[in-house]
Motif scaffolding. Sequence first.
Motif, PDB file in Angstrom:
ATOM      1  N   ALA A 124      30.539  49.240   0.852  1.00  0.00           N
ATOM      2  CA  ALA A 124      31.464  50.358   1.026  1.00  0.00           C
ATOM      3  C   ALA A 124      31.694  51.083  -0.296  1.00  0.00           C
ATOM      4  CB  ALA A 124      32.786  49.855   1.597  1.00  0.00           C
ATOM      5  N   ALA A 125      31.681  50.331  -1.402  1.00  0.00           N
ATOM      6  CA  ALA A 125      31.868  50.936  -2.722  1.00  0.00           C
ATOM      7  C   ALA A 125      30.716  51.883  -3.050  1.00  0.00           C
ATOM      8  CB  ALA A 125      31.993  49.850  -3.790  1.00  0.00           C
ATOM      9  N   ILE A 126      29.496  51.481  -2.697  1.00  0.00           N
ATOM     10  CA  ILE A 126      28.348  52.355  -2.954  1.00  0.00           C
ATOM     11  C   ILE A 126      28.427  53.612  -2.090  1.00  0.00           C
ATOM     12  CG2 ILE A 126      25.839  52.563  -2.856  1.00  0.00           C
ATOM     13  CD1 ILE A 126      25.647  49.612  -3.459  1.00  0.00           C
ATOM     14  N   ALA A 127      28.815  53.435  -0.824  1.00  0.00           N
ATOM     15  CA  ALA A 127      28.966  54.599   0.057  1.00  0.00           C
ATOM     16  C   ALA A 127      30.021  55.554  -0.500  1.00  0.00           C
ATOM     17  CB  ALA A 127      29.351  54.141   1.461  1.00  0.00           C
ATOM     18  N   TYR A 128      31.103  55.001  -1.012  1.00  0.00           N
ATOM     19  CA  TYR A 128      32.157  55.806  -1.650  1.00  0.00           C
ATOM     20  C   TYR A 128      31.615  56.500  -2.892  1.00  0.00           C
ATOM     21  CZ  TYR A 128      36.461  56.545  -4.426  1.00  0.00           C
ATOM     22  OH  TYR A 128      37.467  57.073  -5.201  1.00  0.00           O
ATOM     23  N   LEU A 129      30.833  55.779  -3.697  1.00  0.00           N
ATOM     24  CA  LEU A 129      30.244  56.332  -4.907  1.00  0.00           C
ATOM     25  C   LEU A 129      29.344  57.525  -4.594  1.00  0.00           C
ATOM     26  CD1 LEU A 129      29.379  56.403  -7.865  1.00  0.00           C
ATOM     27  CD2 LEU A 129      27.917  54.420  -7.433  1.00  0.00           C
ATOM     28  N   VAL A 130      28.544  57.410  -3.546  1.00  0.00           N
ATOM     29  CA  VAL A 130      27.651  58.514  -3.174  1.00  0.00           C
ATOM     30  C   VAL A 130      28.453  59.775  -2.833  1.00  0.00           C
ATOM     31  CG1 VAL A 130      25.933  59.295  -1.493  1.00  0.00           C
ATOM     32  CG2 VAL A 130      25.802  56.977  -2.413  1.00  0.00           C
ATOM     33  N   GLU A 131      29.595  59.595  -2.172  1.00  0.00           N
ATOM     34  CA  GLU A 131      30.435  60.756  -1.844  1.00  0.00           C
ATOM     35  C   GLU A 131      31.056  61.362  -3.106  1.00  0.00           C
ATOM     36  OE1 GLU A 131      30.380  62.269   1.005  1.00  0.00           O
ATOM     37  OE2 GLU A 131      28.981  60.688   1.592  1.00  0.00           O
ATOM     38  N   VAL A 132      31.406  60.514  -4.077  1.00  0.00           N
ATOM     39  CA  VAL A 132      31.941  61.030  -5.342  1.00  0.00           C
ATOM     40  C   VAL A 132      30.858  61.832  -6.070  1.00  0.00           C
ATOM     41  CG1 VAL A 132      32.925  60.417  -7.585  1.00  0.00           C
ATOM     42  CG2 VAL A 132      33.617  59.159  -5.546  1.00  0.00           C
ATOM     43  N   LEU A 133      29.619  61.357  -6.022  1.00  0.00           N
ATOM     44  CA  LEU A 133      28.513  62.112  -6.610  1.00  0.00           C
ATOM     45  C   LEU A 133      28.405  63.492  -5.956  1.00  0.00           C
ATOM     46  CD1 LEU A 133      25.767  59.324  -6.772  1.00  0.00           C
ATOM     47  CD2 LEU A 133      27.005  60.289  -8.708  1.00  0.00           C
ATOM     48  N   HIS A 134      28.463  63.506  -4.643  1.00  0.00           N
ATOM     49  CA  HIS A 134      28.385  64.779  -3.906  1.00  0.00           C
ATOM     50  C   HIS A 134      29.523  65.705  -4.291  1.00  0.00           C
ATOM     51  CE1 HIS A 134      29.723  67.222  -0.373  1.00  0.00           C
ATOM     52  NE2 HIS A 134      28.479  67.627  -0.461  1.00  0.00           N
ATOM     53  N   ASP A 135      30.734  65.171  -4.367  1.00  0.00           N
ATOM     54  CA  ASP A 135      31.906  65.988  -4.689  1.00  0.00           C
ATOM     55  C   ASP A 135      31.820  66.605  -6.082  1.00  0.00           C
ATOM     56  OD1 ASP A 135      32.926  65.356  -2.218  1.00  0.00           O
ATOM     57  OD2 ASP A 135      34.291  63.815  -2.956  1.00  0.00           O
ATOM     58  N   ASN A 136      31.004  65.997  -6.940  1.00  0.00           N
ATOM     59  CA  ASN A 136      30.863  66.508  -8.309  1.00  0.00           C
ATOM     60  C   ASN A 136      29.544  67.247  -8.522  1.00  0.00           C
ATOM     61  OD1 ASN A 136      33.208  65.492 -10.226  1.00  0.00           O
ATOM     62  ND2 ASN A 136      32.841  63.893  -8.698  1.00  0.00           N
ATOM     63  N   GLY A 137      28.936  67.657  -7.430  1.00  0.00           N
ATOM     64  CA  GLY A 137      27.751  68.503  -7.509  1.00  0.00           C
ATOM     65  C   GLY A 137      26.494  67.808  -7.969  1.00  0.00           C
ATOM     66  N   ILE A 138      26.425  66.493  -7.781  1.00  0.00           N
ATOM     67  CA  ILE A 138      25.255  65.736  -8.219  1.00  0.00           C
ATOM     68  C   ILE A 138      24.325  65.508  -7.035  1.00  0.00           C
ATOM     69  CG2 ILE A 138      24.448  63.537  -9.176  1.00  0.00           C
ATOM     70  CD1 ILE A 138      27.146  63.441 -10.716  1.00  0.00           C
ATOM     71  N   SER A 139      23.147  66.106  -7.083  1.00  0.00           N
ATOM     72  CA  SER A 139      22.157  65.976  -6.015  1.00  0.00           C
ATOM     73  C   SER A 139      20.788  66.348  -6.561  1.00  0.00           C
ATOM     74  CB  SER A 139      22.528  66.890  -4.831  1.00  0.00           C
ATOM     75  OG  SER A 139      22.490  68.253  -5.225  1.00  0.00           O
ATOM     76  N   LYS A 140      19.761  66.177  -5.730  1.00  0.00           N
ATOM     77  CA  LYS A 140      18.388  66.588  -6.055  1.00  0.00           C
ATOM     78  C   LYS A 140      17.910  66.032  -7.388  1.00  0.00           C
ATOM     79  CE  LYS A 140      18.937  70.898  -3.452  1.00  0.00           C
ATOM     80  NZ  LYS A 140      18.924  72.390  -3.504  1.00  0.00           N
ATOM     81  N   GLN A 141      18.130  64.742  -7.606  1.00  0.00           N
ATOM     82  CA  GLN A 141      17.686  64.101  -8.846  1.00  0.00           C
ATOM     83  C   GLN A 141      17.728  62.591  -8.683  1.00  0.00           C
ATOM     84  OE1 GLN A 141      20.811  64.194 -12.113  1.00  0.00           O
ATOM     85  NE2 GLN A 141      21.710  65.664 -10.692  1.00  0.00           N
ATOM     86  N   SER A 142      17.168  61.884  -9.647  1.00  0.00           N
ATOM     87  CA  SER A 142      17.275  60.430  -9.630  1.00  0.00           C
ATOM     88  C   SER A 142      18.603  60.027 -10.240  1.00  0.00           C
ATOM     89  CB  SER A 142      16.116  59.795 -10.412  1.00  0.00           C
ATOM     90  OG  SER A 142      16.125  60.243 -11.748  1.00  0.00           O
ATOM     91  N   VAL A 143      19.188  58.965  -9.698  1.00  0.00           N
ATOM     92  CA  VAL A 143      20.453  58.427 -10.191  1.00  0.00           C
ATOM     93  C   VAL A 143      20.294  56.917 -10.347  1.00  0.00           C
ATOM     94  CG1 VAL A 143      22.892  58.015  -9.674  1.00  0.00           C
ATOM     95  CG2 VAL A 143      21.857  60.237  -9.135  1.00  0.00           C
TER      96      VAL A 143
END
Length: 221
Positions: A124-143
Motif C-alpha cells: 500500500a505504501a508503494i501504491a501511495y508513493l506512485v500517486e505522490v509521484l503523479h501529483d508532483n508531475g513525475i512521469s515518462k521516466q525511470s524511477v
Amino acid sequence: MKYRIEWVYLTKKKAEAVLSSDFITLNEAIIFAEDFLNTGRVKELTFFSEDDQSWTLKELKKLTEILVDEPHDVVAYFDGGFQKHTGDAGYGVVIYFTQNKMRYRIRMNEKVEGLDSNNEAEYAAIAYLVEVLHDNGISKQSVIFKGDSQVVLNQLSGEWPCYEEEFNKWLDKIEGRLAELKIKPIYEAIPRKDNDEADKLATQAINGIQINSKSMISEEK
C-alpha cells in the motif's frame, strides 16, 4: 531516464574499437561524451536511452533544455508500518529529484485502516508513493524505488512469485498505474538503517503525526 554511450574509438594507428558505457544520467552522458570528443579519437558517437531510443549529442543537449523545468533523476524511498494489536497502519515516503538545476526532497506520510499485515502495508505504501509521484508531475521516466522489504520488492520486480491473492491485487494496481504514468520502475532493496527517513514517517503516521513537506536541499553542480 538514463542513457548509455556507444562510440567508435580510434587508436593512433587508426585501429577501431566499439566501446560502450553503463547507463548514466543525462548530464553525465553529455559531460563524458564531450570529454571523449576532446581526445580527437572518436569516429562515431551515439546515445541509447533505457527505452531503446537512439540520440545524437545535439538531440540530448536540446533535451536538457526541455527537461530543466521538469522533475528528473528521481529516487523514491518508501516504508509501510503495521501494528497488529491495534490494526493501525501508516505509510512514509521520501522522494528526491532534480528540477531547474536544484535538488529537492519531498516527505509525506499517511495513516490508514483496513490493512491486515505489514507486507500489505508495504504494498500500500508503494501504491501511495506512485500517486505522490503523479501529483508532483513525475512521469515518462525511470524511477528508482528503494525500500527495506525484500519480499515485496522481489515480487514487484518479478524475481519472486506471489501466491497471495490480496497481494496480487496490489501488484496489479501498482503495475497498472506505473504503466499509465509511463514510469519504468527500478526496484532496489536496502538495509533498514538506510531507510530511516521513510520508516520514521510511517511510524509518525501511525501515531497521528502528519508530515507533508517539500524542500530544496542542494544546487546541482
